[in-house]
Write an enzyme that holds these catalytic residues in place. Sequence first.
Site, PDB file in Angstrom:
ATOM      1  N   GLY A  31       0.816  -1.206   0.000  1.00  0.00           N
ATOM      2  CA  GLY A  31       0.000   0.000   0.000  1.00  0.00           C
ATOM      3  C   GLY A  31       0.844   1.247   0.000  1.00  0.00           C
ATOM      4  O   GLY A  31       2.045   1.216  -0.284  1.00  0.00           O
ATOM      5  N   ASN A  32       0.221   2.365   0.309  1.00  0.00           N
ATOM      6  CA  ASN A  32       0.928   3.638   0.371  1.00  0.00           C
ATOM      7  C   ASN A  32       0.346   4.480   1.501  1.00  0.00           C
ATOM      8  O   ASN A  32      -0.588   4.061   2.189  1.00  0.00           O
ATOM      9  CB  ASN A  32       0.855   4.361  -0.979  1.00  0.00           C
ATOM     10  CG  ASN A  32      -0.570   4.575  -1.434  1.00  0.00           C
ATOM     11  OD1 ASN A  32      -1.331   5.297  -0.800  1.00  0.00           O
ATOM     12  ND2 ASN A  32      -0.949   3.931  -2.542  1.00  0.00           N
TER      13      ASN A  32
END
Length: 415
Positions: free
Chosen positions: A217-218
């Site tokens: 993810g980020n």
Amino acid sequence: MAAEARSTTSARPRVVLGVGGGIAAYKACELLRRLAESGHDVTVVPTASALRFVGAPTWEALSGHPVSAEVWESVSEVPHVRLGQQADLVVVAPATADLLARAAHGLADDLLTNTLLTARCPVLFAPAMHTEMWQHPATRENVAALRRRGAVVLDPAVGRLTGADSGPGRLPEPQEIFEAALGLLRRGCAAPDLAGLRVLITAGGTREPLDPVRYLGNRSSGMQGYALARAAVARGAEVTLIAANVALPDPAGVKMLRAGTALELRDEVRAAAAEADVVVMSAAVADFRPADYADAKIKKADDSSAPELRLVQNPHILREIGHERLRPGQTVVGFAAETGDAEHSALELGRRKLAKYGVDLLVVNEVGVDKVFGRPETEAVILDAAGDEAAVPPGPKSALAEEIWNRVAAWRARG
């Protein structure tokens, strides 16, 4: 003359906060606090019914000004005319069905409705009432009349109402009303310049699962996309917001869609973009996803070795939309989150992406640890396909959202 009085009588923007007689009147205390603490000179004008929910001493203590609902107090100062003439903004929250009706028909039987008739500044209504009242044809016609005259009427939020009822009619959160008010003050007019436009916005960050527990993810929180949605609604647009893994309350008056992965987001965007006049891709989409998904949690090996992770590239949603234009005359706005590299600055890399993606406008952010992601403040440079660049200085994400919509409106006006 009234406009001159507004601009010269106070160094601080003058806001009249009208409070209608609904149970949500207590939430206006938080709105008042936000306005006052951000440097605005706020005068509270409640209706007589509102004072049954929250008393005058509370409003006076929070605003620092005397409070009255009557035109017969301090008559020598002509408050029923002066307040509207000198205001830079009038906000009515909550705006009940009765108050909307009186405003739409030009009635002036108390201090607040007199103020609304004399105001020549932007006026913002934040409705709150039961669902049946909001959906009644009379209320809908009153709202439409106010909007035709240039007033900004927010759609109510959907949620729990008084008692056990739930549905559309809940007062938007004070933060949403506050940001809409700031947007009107920045623009200096109430003109709903996005009225009639169907807008699609993406927000948040995609997550690409490795196994039932882990994902790639980020750091994106979705705050910028949500600020864009709230600003667009306040400016009259019909907004669809696709949220990817966002833990924020839904903005009032917005059609919400959800996505988890880049592929899910792509499907939602392509379906919704076919009906959108403007597409704003502010979500942080993962460039890669695991080539293989493990049906069970990946276990640690006894020999301390780690499994090899093979990645495949995700489709580039922004580039697809930028080049295909799924609707004639569509405006596409992209975001480029850059860190720069040894040879190029973040802005230089953003300029390359503008042409490569085929978009009309590109918002370039320099990101990193403690920069932009998850923070209420941001700064950016907005590029457009004609070669213009506009640097937006550090400030709240709501300010950047307003500037993006300013640029979108100007771009579309070029034809």
